[in-house]
Design a protein around this motif. Structure first.
Motif, PDB file in Angstrom:
ATOM      1  N   PRO A 130       0.816  -1.214   0.000  1.00 27.32           N
ATOM      2  CA  PRO A 130       0.000   0.000   0.000  1.00 27.32           C
ATOM      3  C   PRO A 130       0.848   1.261   0.000  1.00 27.32           C
ATOM      4  CG  PRO A 130       0.097  -0.913   2.198  1.00 27.32           C
ATOM      5  CD  PRO A 130       0.808  -1.892   1.312  1.00 27.32           C
ATOM      6  N   ALA A 131       0.209   2.376  -0.373  1.00 28.77           N
ATOM      7  CA  ALA A 131       0.936   3.631  -0.521  1.00 28.77           C
ATOM      8  C   ALA A 131       0.970   4.453   0.761  1.00 28.77           C
ATOM      9  CB  ALA A 131       0.300   4.461  -1.644  1.00 28.77           C
ATOM     10  N   GLU A 132       0.227   4.043   1.811  1.00 27.57           N
ATOM     11  CA  GLU A 132       0.225   4.835   3.038  1.00 27.57           C
ATOM     12  C   GLU A 132       1.512   4.614   3.820  1.00 27.57           C
ATOM     13  OE1 GLU A 132      -2.272   1.081   3.927  1.00 27.57           O
ATOM     14  OE2 GLU A 132      -2.255   2.619   2.370  1.00 27.57           O
ATOM     15  N   ALA A 133       1.596   5.242   5.006  1.00 34.78           N
ATOM     16  CA  ALA A 133       2.808   5.162   5.826  1.00 34.78           C
ATOM     17  C   ALA A 133       3.126   3.710   6.172  1.00 34.78           C
ATOM     18  CB  ALA A 133       2.630   5.984   7.094  1.00 34.78           C
ATOM     19  N   LEU A 134       4.406   3.361   6.087  1.00 37.86           N
ATOM     20  CA  LEU A 134       4.860   2.000   6.355  1.00 37.86           C
ATOM     21  C   LEU A 134       5.751   1.992   7.587  1.00 37.86           C
ATOM     22  CD1 LEU A 134       5.757   0.966   2.698  1.00 37.86           C
ATOM     23  CD2 LEU A 134       3.791   0.179   4.020  1.00 37.86           C
ATOM     24  N   PHE A 135       5.623   0.918   8.386  1.00 38.17           N
ATOM     25  CA  PHE A 135       6.419   0.776   9.596  1.00 38.17           C
ATOM     26  C   PHE A 135       7.191  -0.536   9.540  1.00 38.17           C
ATOM     27  CE2 PHE A 135       2.971   3.607  10.663  1.00 38.17           C
ATOM     28  CZ  PHE A 135       3.588   4.599  11.406  1.00 38.17           C
ATOM     29  N   GLU A 136       8.261  -0.588  10.314  1.00 36.83           N
ATOM     30  CA  GLU A 136       9.111  -1.771  10.336  1.00 36.83           C
ATOM     31  C   GLU A 136       8.289  -3.010  10.671  1.00 36.83           C
ATOM     32  OE1 GLU A 136      13.361  -3.138  12.344  1.00 36.83           O
ATOM     33  OE2 GLU A 136      12.176  -1.528  13.226  1.00 36.83           O
ATOM     34  N   GLY A 137       8.458  -4.052   9.860  1.00 33.80           N
ATOM     35  CA  GLY A 137       7.700  -5.284  10.042  1.00 33.80           C
ATOM     36  C   GLY A 137       6.465  -5.379   9.170  1.00 33.80           C
ATOM     37  N   ASP A 138       6.040  -4.267   8.551  1.00 38.72           N
ATOM     38  CA  ASP A 138       4.897  -4.312   7.636  1.00 38.72           C
ATOM     39  C   ASP A 138       5.275  -5.074   6.367  1.00 38.72           C
ATOM     40  OD1 ASP A 138       3.389  -2.874   9.386  1.00 38.72           O
ATOM     41  OD2 ASP A 138       3.572  -0.963   8.327  1.00 38.72           O
ATOM     42  N   GLU A 139       4.265  -5.619   5.705  1.00 39.19           N
ATOM     43  CA  GLU A 139       4.471  -6.278   4.421  1.00 39.19           C
ATOM     44  C   GLU A 139       3.993  -5.362   3.301  1.00 39.19           C
ATOM     45  OE1 GLU A 139       2.714 -10.107   4.303  1.00 39.19           O
ATOM     46  OE2 GLU A 139       4.098 -10.979   5.776  1.00 39.19           O
ATOM     47  N   ALA A 140       4.698  -5.396   2.176  1.00 46.99           N
ATOM     48  CA  ALA A 140       4.352  -4.528   1.050  1.00 46.99           C
ATOM     49  C   ALA A 140       4.597  -5.268  -0.254  1.00 46.99           C
ATOM     50  CB  ALA A 140       5.167  -3.235   1.089  1.00 46.99           C
ATOM     51  N   ASP A 141       3.922  -4.806  -1.300  1.00 48.41           N
ATOM     52  CA  ASP A 141       4.096  -5.330  -2.651  1.00 48.41           C
ATOM     53  C   ASP A 141       4.717  -4.252  -3.527  1.00 48.41           C
ATOM     54  OD1 ASP A 141       2.925  -7.792  -2.034  1.00 48.41           O
ATOM     55  OD2 ASP A 141       0.916  -6.977  -2.353  1.00 48.41           O
ATOM     56  N   LEU A 142       5.476  -4.685  -4.506  1.00 50.87           N
ATOM     57  CA  LEU A 142       6.115  -3.770  -5.451  1.00 50.87           C
ATOM     58  C   LEU A 142       5.452  -3.915  -6.813  1.00 50.87           C
ATOM     59  CD1 LEU A 142       8.425  -1.807  -6.255  1.00 50.87           C
ATOM     60  CD2 LEU A 142       9.774  -3.840  -6.809  1.00 50.87           C
TER      61      LEU A 142
ATOM     62  N   GLY B  18       0.282   0.685 -20.670  1.00 53.31           N
ATOM     63  CA  GLY B  18       1.423   0.021 -20.070  1.00 53.31           C
ATOM     64  C   GLY B  18       1.198  -1.424 -19.679  1.00 53.31           C
ATOM     65  N   VAL B  19       2.277  -2.041 -19.236  1.00 57.25           N
ATOM     66  CA  VAL B  19       2.256  -3.399 -18.686  1.00 57.25           C
ATOM     67  C   VAL B  19       2.844  -3.325 -17.284  1.00 57.25           C
ATOM     68  CG1 VAL B  19       2.392  -4.571 -20.903  1.00 57.25           C
ATOM     69  CG2 VAL B  19       4.494  -3.910 -19.754  1.00 57.25           C
ATOM     70  N   GLU B  20       2.328  -4.149 -16.370  1.00 57.87           N
ATOM     71  CA  GLU B  20       2.758  -4.098 -14.975  1.00 57.87           C
ATOM     72  C   GLU B  20       2.943  -5.508 -14.433  1.00 57.87           C
ATOM     73  OE1 GLU B  20       0.622   0.016 -13.409  1.00 57.87           O
ATOM     74  OE2 GLU B  20      -0.464  -1.887 -13.254  1.00 57.87           O
ATOM     75  N   GLU B  21       3.848  -5.627 -13.481  1.00 59.77           N
ATOM     76  CA  GLU B  21       4.068  -6.885 -12.770  1.00 59.77           C
ATOM     77  C   GLU B  21       4.123  -6.584 -11.277  1.00 59.77           C
ATOM     78  OE1 GLU B  21       7.241  -9.357 -14.072  1.00 59.77           O
ATOM     79  OE2 GLU B  21       6.751  -9.148 -16.207  1.00 59.77           O
ATOM     80  N   LEU B  22       3.389  -7.388 -10.498  1.00 62.19           N
ATOM     81  CA  LEU B  22       3.305  -7.204  -9.049  1.00 62.19           C
ATOM     82  C   LEU B  22       4.126  -8.282  -8.361  1.00 62.19           C
ATOM     83  CD1 LEU B  22       1.851  -5.485  -6.839  1.00 62.19           C
ATOM     84  CD2 LEU B  22       0.118  -7.284  -6.783  1.00 62.19           C
ATOM     85  N   ARG B  23       4.949  -7.851  -7.403  1.00 72.22           N
ATOM     86  CA  ARG B  23       5.792  -8.792  -6.671  1.00 72.22           C
ATOM     87  C   ARG B  23       5.797  -8.435  -5.199  1.00 72.22           C
ATOM     88  NH1 ARG B  23      11.877 -11.034  -7.482  1.00 72.22           N
ATOM     89  NH2 ARG B  23      12.028 -11.948  -5.424  1.00 72.22           N
ATOM     90  N   GLY B  24       5.717  -9.454  -4.344  1.00 70.20           N
ATOM     91  CA  GLY B  24       5.751  -9.226  -2.907  1.00 70.20           C
ATOM     92  C   GLY B  24       7.166  -9.004  -2.406  1.00 70.20           C
TER      93      GLY B  24
ATOM     94  N   VAL C 259      10.435   3.740   5.541  1.00 66.59           N
ATOM     95  CA  VAL C 259       9.846   2.818   6.513  1.00 66.59           C
ATOM     96  C   VAL C 259      10.227   3.295   7.913  1.00 66.59           C
ATOM     97  CG1 VAL C 259       9.713   0.428   7.286  1.00 66.59           C
ATOM     98  CG2 VAL C 259      10.022   0.938   4.858  1.00 66.59           C
ATOM     99  N   TYR C 260       9.213   3.625   8.716  1.00 66.46           N
ATOM    100  CA  TYR C 260       9.433   4.157  10.059  1.00 66.46           C
ATOM    101  C   TYR C 260       9.634   3.021  11.061  1.00 66.46           C
ATOM    102  CZ  TYR C 260       7.554   8.413   7.979  1.00 66.46           C
ATOM    103  OH  TYR C 260       7.343   9.499   7.171  1.00 66.46           O
ATOM    104  N   PRO C 261      10.371   3.273  12.148  1.00 68.60           N
ATOM    105  CA  PRO C 261      10.506   2.248  13.189  1.00 68.60           C
ATOM    106  C   PRO C 261       9.187   2.029  13.908  1.00 68.60           C
ATOM    107  CG  PRO C 261      11.553   4.292  13.876  1.00 68.60           C
ATOM    108  CD  PRO C 261      11.172   4.475  12.437  1.00 68.60           C
ATOM    109  N   ARG C 262       8.962   0.805  14.334  1.00 70.29           N
ATOM    110  CA  ARG C 262       7.746   0.475  15.078  1.00 70.29           C
ATOM    111  C   ARG C 262       7.827   1.089  16.472  1.00 70.29           C
ATOM    112  NH1 ARG C 262       3.141  -1.546  13.109  1.00 70.29           N
ATOM    113  NH2 ARG C 262       4.382  -2.970  11.818  1.00 70.29           N
ATOM    114  N   TYR C 263       6.751   1.708  16.931  1.00 64.84           N
ATOM    115  CA  TYR C 263       6.752   2.336  18.248  1.00 64.84           C
ATOM    116  C   TYR C 263       5.554   1.850  19.054  1.00 64.84           C
ATOM    117  CZ  TYR C 263       3.150   5.402  16.313  1.00 64.84           C
ATOM    118  OH  TYR C 263       2.018   5.882  15.728  1.00 64.84           O
ATOM    119  N   ALA C 264       5.610   2.073  20.387  1.00 66.87           N
ATOM    120  CA  ALA C 264       4.531   1.675  21.291  1.00 66.87           C
ATOM    121  C   ALA C 264       4.214   2.837  22.218  1.00 66.87           C
ATOM    122  CB  ALA C 264       4.929   0.445  22.108  1.00 66.87           C
ATOM    123  N   SER C 265       3.007   2.844  22.768  1.00 64.47           N
ATOM    124  CA  SER C 265       2.572   3.902  23.673  1.00 64.47           C
ATOM    125  C   SER C 265       3.326   3.811  24.995  1.00 64.47           C
ATOM    126  CB  SER C 265       1.065   3.789  23.915  1.00 64.47           C
ATOM    127  OG  SER C 265       0.660   4.673  24.926  1.00 64.47           O
ATOM    128  N   LEU C 266       3.867   4.938  25.480  1.00 59.66           N
ATOM    129  CA  LEU C 266       4.577   4.943  26.756  1.00 59.66           C
ATOM    130  C   LEU C 266       3.625   4.732  27.922  1.00 59.66           C
ATOM    131  CD1 LEU C 266       7.101   7.875  26.191  1.00 59.66           C
ATOM    132  CD2 LEU C 266       7.498   5.417  26.015  1.00 59.66           C
TER     133      LEU C 266
END
Length: 215
Positions: free
Chosen positions: A61-73, A109-115, A154-161
């Motif tokens: 996805p195009a939204e904000a990404l955090f460490e450990g998230d999965e994304a496709d190219l 165009g032509v497109e290819e999706l890869r994880g 890709v932002y680091p994963r954070y938790a609530s203090l």
């Protein structure tokens, strides 16, 4: 850049032309001219094909990404105007190979999706992308290196203090000693009906002559 086969086409035209000169066969001259025209047309088409292609790459996805998230190219190749091809684009993204290509590249165009799997913190960028194209007969080939491009951060994963503080309080409460548990003695008192037998302090009971329990 001409390939080896275009040299073969040109030399074949020379041989046919020379044989036509000695044998005085008119259609051999036409065949030689046709072979040379084919080589010239292949070169012109390859140059036109290379200038009208655009490579694209984006993360889903195009939204904000955090460490450990999965994304496709999503890697694509499109024609600026009209249908072109053959063409292919390939390179590396986050250390993984990716690419897209086809013998016929339309305007949409032509497109290819890869994880890409799980992402690590930091910048995700393209690296070593190369666009390759040519003519349908494979007489000429064009190869152009594309500049590296940043796709996402890709932002680091954070938790609530606040949640962490509550967790520490619970851990401290669970770790605190409770009366009647463990081996430490906070005090003794007279045994009462219903007290667990495991809380009886036998040495003190023997010394006093009555049952006492630990507190």
């Amino acid at each position: 850049m001409p390939r080896a086969r275009v040299i073969g086409v040109v030399l074949l035209g020379v041989v046919v032309y020379a044989y036509g000169s000695t044998s005085e066969v008119a259609w051999l001259f036409l065949l030689a001219y046709w072979l040379w025209a084919l080589a010239i047309a292949g070169g012109l088409y390859a140059a036109w094909n290379a200038r009208g292609l655009e490579a694209t790459a984006e993360l889903r996805p195009a939204e904000a990404l955090f460490e450990g998230d999965e994304a496709d190219l999503l890697v694509g190749l499109r024609s600026v105007r009209g249908t072109r091809g053959p063409a292919r684009v390939s390179g590396l993204v986050a250390g993984r190979s990716a690419g897209a290509g086809a013998g016929r590249v339309p305007e949409d165009g032509v497109e290819e999706l890869r994880g890409l799997g799980t992402l690590r913190r930091g910048v995700v960028r393209t690296s070593g992308f190369v666009q390759e194209s040519g003519d349908p007969l494979g007489l000429f080939a064009s190869r152009r290196a594309l500049p590296d491009r940043e796709l996402a951060l890709v932002y680091p994963r954070y938790a609530s203090l606040g949640a962490l503080r509550r967790q520490r309080e619970v851990e401290a409460a669970l770790a605190a000693p409770r009366a009647g548990s463990g081996n430490e003695i906070f005090g003794v008192r007279e045994y009462q009906r219903g007290d667990p037998l495991r809380r009886i302090h036998w040495r003190t009971s023997a010394r006093r002559g009555e049952l006492v329990v630990r507190e």
